[in-house]
Design a protein around this motif. Structure first.
Motif, PDB file in Angstrom:
ATOM      1  N   THR A   1      -2.780   3.108  -6.525  1.00 18.46           N
ATOM      2  CA  THR A   1      -1.957   2.070  -7.145  1.00 18.46           C
ATOM      3  C   THR A   1      -1.027   1.377  -6.170  1.00 18.46           C
ATOM      4  O   THR A   1      -0.616   0.241  -6.394  1.00 18.46           O
ATOM      5  N   GLY A   2      -0.632   2.053  -5.099  1.00 14.54           N
ATOM      6  CA  GLY A   2       0.338   1.488  -4.172  1.00 14.54           C
ATOM      7  C   GLY A   2       1.713   1.435  -4.803  1.00 14.54           C
ATOM      8  O   GLY A   2       2.059   2.265  -5.653  1.00 14.54           O
TER       9      GLY A   2
ATOM     10  N   TYR B   1       4.251   2.298   2.225  1.00 12.36           N
ATOM     11  CA  TYR B   1       5.290   3.301   1.972  1.00 12.36           C
ATOM     12  C   TYR B   1       4.688   4.517   1.267  1.00 12.36           C
ATOM     13  O   TYR B   1       3.634   4.416   0.630  1.00 12.36           O
ATOM     14  N   ASP B   2       5.414   5.632   1.399  1.00  3.64           N
ATOM     15  CA  ASP B   2       5.229   6.691   0.404  1.00  3.64           C
ATOM     16  C   ASP B   2       6.470   6.656  -0.475  1.00  3.64           C
ATOM     17  O   ASP B   2       7.359   5.818  -0.261  1.00  3.64           O
TER      18      ASP B   2
ATOM     19  N   ALA C   1       0.821  -1.215   0.000  1.00  7.33           N
ATOM     20  CA  ALA C   1       0.000   0.000   0.000  1.00  7.33           C
ATOM     21  C   ALA C   1       0.857   1.269   0.000  1.00  7.33           C
ATOM     22  O   ALA C   1       2.005   1.276   0.461  1.00  7.33           O
ATOM     23  N   TYR C   2       0.224   2.312  -0.537  1.00  9.38           N
ATOM     24  CA  TYR C   2       0.825   3.657  -0.454  1.00  9.38           C
ATOM     25  C   TYR C   2       0.127   4.408   0.672  1.00  9.38           C
ATOM     26  O   TYR C   2      -1.103   4.537   0.692  1.00  9.38           O
ATOM     27  N   VAL C   3       0.904   4.879   1.624  1.00  7.03           N
ATOM     28  CA  VAL C   3       0.376   5.708   2.698  1.00  7.03           C
ATOM     29  C   VAL C   3       1.339   6.878   2.891  1.00  7.03           C
ATOM     30  O   VAL C   3       2.554   6.665   3.073  1.00  7.03           O
ATOM     31  N   SER C   4       0.809   8.089   2.833  1.00  3.86           N
ATOM     32  CA  SER C   4       1.657   9.271   2.982  1.00  3.86           C
ATOM     33  C   SER C   4       2.365   9.258   4.330  1.00  3.86           C
ATOM     34  O   SER C   4       1.741   9.080   5.382  1.00  3.86           O
ATOM     35  N   GLY C   5       3.700   9.407   4.300  1.00  5.88           N
ATOM     36  CA  GLY C   5       4.485   9.420   5.525  1.00  5.88           C
ATOM     37  C   GLY C   5       4.956   8.061   5.971  1.00  5.88           C
ATOM     38  O   GLY C   5       5.748   7.961   6.920  1.00  5.88           O
ATOM     39  N   ALA C   6       4.517   6.976   5.311  1.00  5.72           N
ATOM     40  CA  ALA C   6       4.885   5.615   5.733  1.00  5.72           C
ATOM     41  C   ALA C   6       6.271   5.248   5.236  1.00  5.72           C
ATOM     42  O   ALA C   6       6.676   5.608   4.130  1.00  5.72           O
TER      43      ALA C   6
END
Length: 273
Positions: A254-255, A184-185, A173-178
């Motif tokens: 999209t991740g 991750y971002d 997954a895409y997560v802002s700040g991860a």
């Protein structure tokens, strides 16, 4: 008979009256007349004696001096009035110039602020457009599952370690700040990949795009960091894995995906290894 009977008298006749007259006048000159008349008695009358003395004229000189003084006073007053008018005009002009400058400075500042806001909006719109395009392409190709590949790379050593780690994160997954390990971002993924070989990169995209040395997109090696935007001001980063492809944490739709560079051409690249 007296001894003095035939001696004639020597006494002078006594003056019966004495007059003195002094007349003086000042008007266009001074004329003074002094008359002295004497009478010696009834038998001997004396002729009056008259003497005229002309005094110098004073009024003409005084009048000229007074006129000159008045004229000088008027000239001084006129000069002072002119100076006051000039000072007032200069003060007014200075105030007008100061206001005009203040208005011009305020206008320039407003224009500068408007340009900065317009640029910020344009950058935001460009990022949104890129994100939308990536989402659309992902949907048309069947989502992230179709992009999960088993790309092989000719990279060796530290570069191979970085590339293999990046490929292993595809689909997460895409997560802002991860920064991992399940999400991750974009800069978090790059930082985590390089940490596998003991390199501690800066946390954000802007700093990562200015780390190492700049390399041409036509001379890339596996493990190079790709960036979008300017060097030192990038808004997105990814890892080049070879074969004209990169792995990056794109967006929340999209991740983490593997993409061809033709899908979204990067602006530049840096080499850290």
């Amino acid at each position: 008979m007296s001894h003095t009977a035939h001696i004639p008298s020597h006494r002078k006749p006594r003056r019966s009256a004495s007059k003195l007259a002094l007349r003086a006048g000042v008007a266009g000159g001074v004329l003074s007349t002094i008359a002295v008349a004497g009478a010696t008695g009834p038998a001997h009358a004396a002729e009056p004696v008259t003497e005229t003395i002309e005094m110098p004229t004073l009024t003409t000189g005084l009048a000229s001096t007074a006129a000159a003084s008045a004229e000088a006073t008027q000239q001084v007053a006129a000069d002072l009035q002119l100076k006051a008018q000039q000072n007032a005009a200069a003060s007014s002009a200075a105030k007008v110039a100061k206001k005009a400058k203040a208005d011009a400075d305020a206008k320039a500042e407003a224009e500068k602020k408007a340009k900065a806001e317009a640029k910020a909006k344009a950058d935001a719109a460009e990022r949104a457009s890129r994100s939308s395009a990536r989402t659309t392409l992902s949907a048309s190709t069947g989502g992230s599952s179709s992009s999960t590949t088993t790309s092989s790379s000719s990279a060796t050593g530290s570069a191979a370690t970085i590339v293999n780690f990046a490929l292993a994160q595809v689909g997460k997954a895409y997560v802002s700040g991860a920064t991992g390990s399940s999400a991750y971002d974009c800069s978090g993924l790059v930082q985590a990949a390089y940490r596998q070989v003991g390199i501690d990169l800066p946390r954000v995209s802007q700093d990562q795009s200015a780390t190492g040395r700049q390399v041409s997109l036509s001379n890339l090696q596996a493990g190079d960091i790709l960036y979008w935007g300017g060097s030192g001001s990038a808004y997105h980063v990814a890892i080049y894995v070879g074969g004209g492809k990169f792995v990056g944490a794109q967006n929340s739709s999209t991740g983490v995906v593997e993409r061809s560079m033709d899908w979204d051409r990067p602006s530049g690249a840096v080499r850290v290894l």
